[in-house]
Design a protein around this motif. Sequence first.
Motif, PDB file in Angstrom:
ATOM      1  N   MET A 130      -0.919   8.535  -8.603  1.00 55.12           N
ATOM      2  CA  MET A 130      -0.973   7.878  -7.361  1.00 55.12           C
ATOM      3  C   MET A 130      -0.479   8.754  -6.283  1.00 55.12           C
ATOM      4  O   MET A 130       0.292   9.752  -6.211  1.00 55.12           O
ATOM      5  N   THR A 131      -1.054   8.352  -5.040  1.00 55.86           N
ATOM      6  CA  THR A 131      -0.959   9.381  -3.895  1.00 55.86           C
ATOM      7  C   THR A 131      -0.644   8.468  -2.944  1.00 55.86           C
ATOM      8  O   THR A 131      -1.139   7.064  -2.786  1.00 55.86           O
ATOM      9  N   LEU A 132       0.492   8.758  -1.986  1.00 53.70           N
ATOM     10  CA  LEU A 132       0.866   7.952  -0.963  1.00 53.70           C
ATOM     11  C   LEU A 132      -0.159   8.063   0.166  1.00 53.70           C
ATOM     12  O   LEU A 132      -0.542   8.872   0.535  1.00 53.70           O
ATOM     13  N   ARG A 133      -0.565   6.866   0.541  1.00 58.67           N
ATOM     14  CA  ARG A 133      -1.754   6.477   1.300  1.00 58.67           C
ATOM     15  C   ARG A 133      -1.232   6.940   2.916  1.00 58.67           C
ATOM     16  O   ARG A 133      -1.866   7.655   3.568  1.00 58.67           O
ATOM     17  N   PHE A 134       0.001   6.434   3.250  1.00 60.30           N
ATOM     18  CA  PHE A 134       0.467   6.621   4.584  1.00 60.30           C
ATOM     19  C   PHE A 134       1.816   5.730   4.337  1.00 60.30           C
ATOM     20  O   PHE A 134       2.049   4.966   3.656  1.00 60.30           O
ATOM     21  N   ASN A 135       2.654   6.152   5.287  1.00 61.45           N
ATOM     22  CA  ASN A 135       4.141   5.609   5.518  1.00 61.45           C
ATOM     23  C   ASN A 135       4.091   4.498   6.323  1.00 61.45           C
ATOM     24  O   ASN A 135       3.884   4.559   7.587  1.00 61.45           O
ATOM     25  N   TYR A 136       4.039   3.228   5.934  1.00 64.18           N
ATOM     26  CA  TYR A 136       3.614   2.033   6.664  1.00 64.18           C
ATOM     27  C   TYR A 136       4.693   2.000   7.600  1.00 64.18           C
ATOM     28  O   TYR A 136       4.752   1.199   8.752  1.00 64.18           O
ATOM     29  N   ARG A 137       5.988   2.420   7.147  1.00 64.80           N
ATOM     30  CA  ARG A 137       7.304   2.215   8.085  1.00 64.80           C
ATOM     31  C   ARG A 137       7.053   3.026   9.522  1.00 64.80           C
ATOM     32  O   ARG A 137       7.621   2.499  10.380  1.00 64.80           O
ATOM     33  N   ILE A 138       6.269   3.885   9.271  1.00 60.93           N
ATOM     34  CA  ILE A 138       6.057   4.692  10.602  1.00 60.93           C
ATOM     35  C   ILE A 138       4.712   3.965  11.226  1.00 60.93           C
ATOM     36  O   ILE A 138       4.820   3.907  12.625  1.00 60.93           O
ATOM     37  N   GLU A 139       3.781   3.551  10.634  1.00 67.83           N
ATOM     38  CA  GLU A 139       2.562   3.318  11.290  1.00 67.83           C
ATOM     39  C   GLU A 139       2.714   1.804  11.870  1.00 67.83           C
ATOM     40  O   GLU A 139       1.988   1.455  12.920  1.00 67.83           O
ATOM     41  N   ASN A 140       3.508   1.153  11.148  1.00 71.84           N
ATOM     42  CA  ASN A 140       3.798  -0.187  11.636  1.00 71.84           C
ATOM     43  C   ASN A 140       5.105  -0.851  11.498  1.00 71.84           C
ATOM     44  O   ASN A 140       5.537  -1.543  10.616  1.00 71.84           O
ATOM     45  N   PRO A 141       6.041  -0.203  12.297  1.00 75.92           N
ATOM     46  CA  PRO A 141       7.365  -0.344  12.230  1.00 75.92           C
ATOM     47  C   PRO A 141       7.963  -1.864  12.296  1.00 75.92           C
ATOM     48  O   PRO A 141       8.695  -2.388  11.846  1.00 75.92           O
ATOM     49  N   GLU A 142       6.829  -2.862  13.105  1.00 76.37           N
ATOM     50  CA  GLU A 142       7.140  -4.185  12.953  1.00 76.37           C
ATOM     51  C   GLU A 142       7.216  -4.766  11.802  1.00 76.37           C
ATOM     52  O   GLU A 142       7.834  -5.786  11.405  1.00 76.37           O
TER      53      GLU A 142
ATOM     54  N   ASN B  39      10.168 -14.063  -3.505  1.00 74.04           N
ATOM     55  CA  ASN B  39       9.024 -13.936  -2.387  1.00 74.04           C
ATOM     56  C   ASN B  39       9.549 -12.855  -1.807  1.00 74.04           C
ATOM     57  O   ASN B  39       8.594 -11.859  -1.559  1.00 74.04           O
ATOM     58  N   THR B  40      10.685 -12.290  -1.438  1.00 69.92           N
ATOM     59  CA  THR B  40      11.159 -11.068  -0.792  1.00 69.92           C
ATOM     60  C   THR B  40      10.684  -9.874  -1.625  1.00 69.92           C
ATOM     61  O   THR B  40       9.990  -8.889  -1.067  1.00 69.92           O
ATOM     62  N   ILE B  41      11.208  -9.741  -2.919  1.00 70.08           N
ATOM     63  CA  ILE B  41      10.613  -8.456  -3.573  1.00 70.08           C
ATOM     64  C   ILE B  41       9.108  -8.518  -3.916  1.00 70.08           C
ATOM     65  O   ILE B  41       8.693  -7.367  -4.015  1.00 70.08           O
ATOM     66  N   ASN B  42       8.413  -9.812  -4.009  1.00 66.07           N
ATOM     67  CA  ASN B  42       7.226  -9.757  -4.181  1.00 66.07           C
ATOM     68  C   ASN B  42       6.428  -9.289  -2.884  1.00 66.07           C
ATOM     69  O   ASN B  42       5.337  -8.559  -3.033  1.00 66.07           O
ATOM     70  N   CYS B  43       7.003  -9.361  -1.887  1.00 72.20           N
ATOM     71  CA  CYS B  43       6.584  -8.930  -0.425  1.00 72.20           C
ATOM     72  C   CYS B  43       6.679  -7.408  -0.430  1.00 72.20           C
ATOM     73  O   CYS B  43       5.678  -6.651  -0.138  1.00 72.20           O
ATOM     74  N   TRP B  44       7.964  -7.029  -0.880  1.00 70.18           N
ATOM     75  CA  TRP B  44       7.944  -5.451  -0.748  1.00 70.18           C
ATOM     76  C   TRP B  44       7.119  -4.658  -1.769  1.00 70.18           C
ATOM     77  O   TRP B  44       6.464  -3.639  -1.676  1.00 70.18           O
ATOM     78  N   ASN B  45       7.047  -5.450  -3.151  1.00 73.95           N
ATOM     79  CA  ASN B  45       5.972  -4.720  -4.041  1.00 73.95           C
ATOM     80  C   ASN B  45       4.593  -4.735  -3.508  1.00 73.95           C
ATOM     81  O   ASN B  45       4.060  -3.615  -3.592  1.00 73.95           O
ATOM     82  N   ARG B  46       4.262  -5.697  -3.015  1.00 76.50           N
ATOM     83  CA  ARG B  46       2.761  -5.781  -2.456  1.00 76.50           C
ATOM     84  C   ARG B  46       2.484  -4.481  -1.512  1.00 76.50           C
ATOM     85  O   ARG B  46       1.647  -3.945  -1.343  1.00 76.50           O
ATOM     86  N   MET B  47       3.572  -4.291  -0.484  1.00 74.69           N
ATOM     87  CA  MET B  47       3.709  -3.286   0.464  1.00 74.69           C
ATOM     88  C   MET B  47       3.649  -1.912  -0.072  1.00 74.69           C
ATOM     89  O   MET B  47       2.537  -1.086  -0.089  1.00 74.69           O
ATOM     90  N   ALA B  48       4.252  -1.804  -1.238  1.00 68.55           N
ATOM     91  CA  ALA B  48       4.431  -0.537  -1.720  1.00 68.55           C
ATOM     92  C   ALA B  48       3.360  -0.081  -2.688  1.00 68.55           C
ATOM     93  O   ALA B  48       2.749   1.042  -2.307  1.00 68.55           O
ATOM     94  N   ILE B  49       2.756  -1.168  -3.331  1.00 73.27           N
ATOM     95  CA  ILE B  49       1.582  -0.805  -3.968  1.00 73.27           C
ATOM     96  C   ILE B  49       0.321  -0.876  -3.326  1.00 73.27           C
ATOM     97  O   ILE B  49      -0.598   0.344  -3.736  1.00 73.27           O
ATOM     98  N   SER B  50       0.185  -1.499  -2.211  1.00 73.49           N
ATOM     99  CA  SER B  50      -1.106  -1.396  -1.432  1.00 73.49           C
ATOM    100  C   SER B  50      -0.904  -0.029  -0.514  1.00 73.49           C
ATOM    101  O   SER B  50      -2.008   0.388  -0.158  1.00 73.49           O
ATOM    102  N   THR B  51       0.132   0.643  -0.116  1.00 80.20           N
ATOM    103  CA  THR B  51       0.175   1.823   0.565  1.00 80.20           C
ATOM    104  C   THR B  51       0.491   3.162  -0.390  1.00 80.20           C
ATOM    105  O   THR B  51       0.349   4.259   0.301  1.00 80.20           O
ATOM    106  N   GLY B  52       0.440   2.955  -1.738  1.00 79.21           N
ATOM    107  CA  GLY B  52       0.480   4.033  -2.522  1.00 79.21           C
ATOM    108  C   GLY B  52       1.694   4.680  -2.894  1.00 79.21           C
ATOM    109  O   GLY B  52       1.855   5.606  -3.295  1.00 79.21           O
ATOM    110  N   MET B  53       3.012   3.912  -2.751  1.00 80.63           N
ATOM    111  CA  MET B  53       4.257   4.332  -2.845  1.00 80.63           C
ATOM    112  C   MET B  53       4.390   4.535  -4.266  1.00 80.63           C
ATOM    113  O   MET B  53       3.965   3.666  -5.201  1.00 80.63           O
ATOM    114  N   TYR B  54       5.204   5.548  -4.684  1.00 79.07           N
ATOM    115  CA  TYR B  54       5.425   5.922  -6.200  1.00 79.07           C
ATOM    116  C   TYR B  54       7.176   6.566  -6.003  1.00 79.07           C
ATOM    117  O   TYR B  54       7.529   6.777  -4.808  1.00 79.07           O
ATOM    118  N   PRO B  55       7.770   6.438  -7.102  1.00 83.59           N
ATOM    119  CA  PRO B  55       9.057   6.896  -7.330  1.00 83.59           C
ATOM    120  C   PRO B  55       8.987   8.417  -6.608  1.00 83.59           C
ATOM    121  O   PRO B  55       8.366   9.350  -7.100  1.00 83.59           O
TER     122      PRO B  55
END
Length: 148
Positions: A1-13, A129-145
């Motif tokens: 898997m490749t990190l697509r982008f850091n959503y924390r930087i691209e969309n801090p809101e 619901n909270t962890i499912n939100c985090w999971n979906r953000m991480a998976i969709s943006t390509g986050m990996y350990p």
Amino acid sequence: MTLRFNYRIENPEAFEALTKLEEFMNKSGLDKTLYELIKIRASQINGCAFCVDMHTRDLRNMGETAQRINLISVWREAYDIFSEKEKAVLELTEAVTLISNNGVPQHLYEKVRQFFSEKEYVDLIMAINTINCWNRMAISTGMYPGCF
């Protein structure tokens, strides 16, 4: 898997919104071990390696045994490793994470309510619901350990 982008930087809101959910959960009074069990089980179901890695480390750092952490994915077969209360939470986590399969059956609601008040039941749903939100953000943006 490749990190697509850091959503924390691209969309801090967006990151801030998820952080607010986490802050809500931290103030809810939900037992920290139960919350980590929820996080790990939902992350396993969703296939979020980043979150499984993070939360198994967190639970280990809280003093949890390797045996219990290793058996979360097969909690039904682990017999006495998890309490009845923990089993109810893990089952609810599975039902809510996979809600389109069967919803949350009445018998499961009643099982969970043996251990939790209505307010606490809502806290559990919010935790799932909270962890499912985090999971979906991480998976969709390509986050990996180790991606950061």
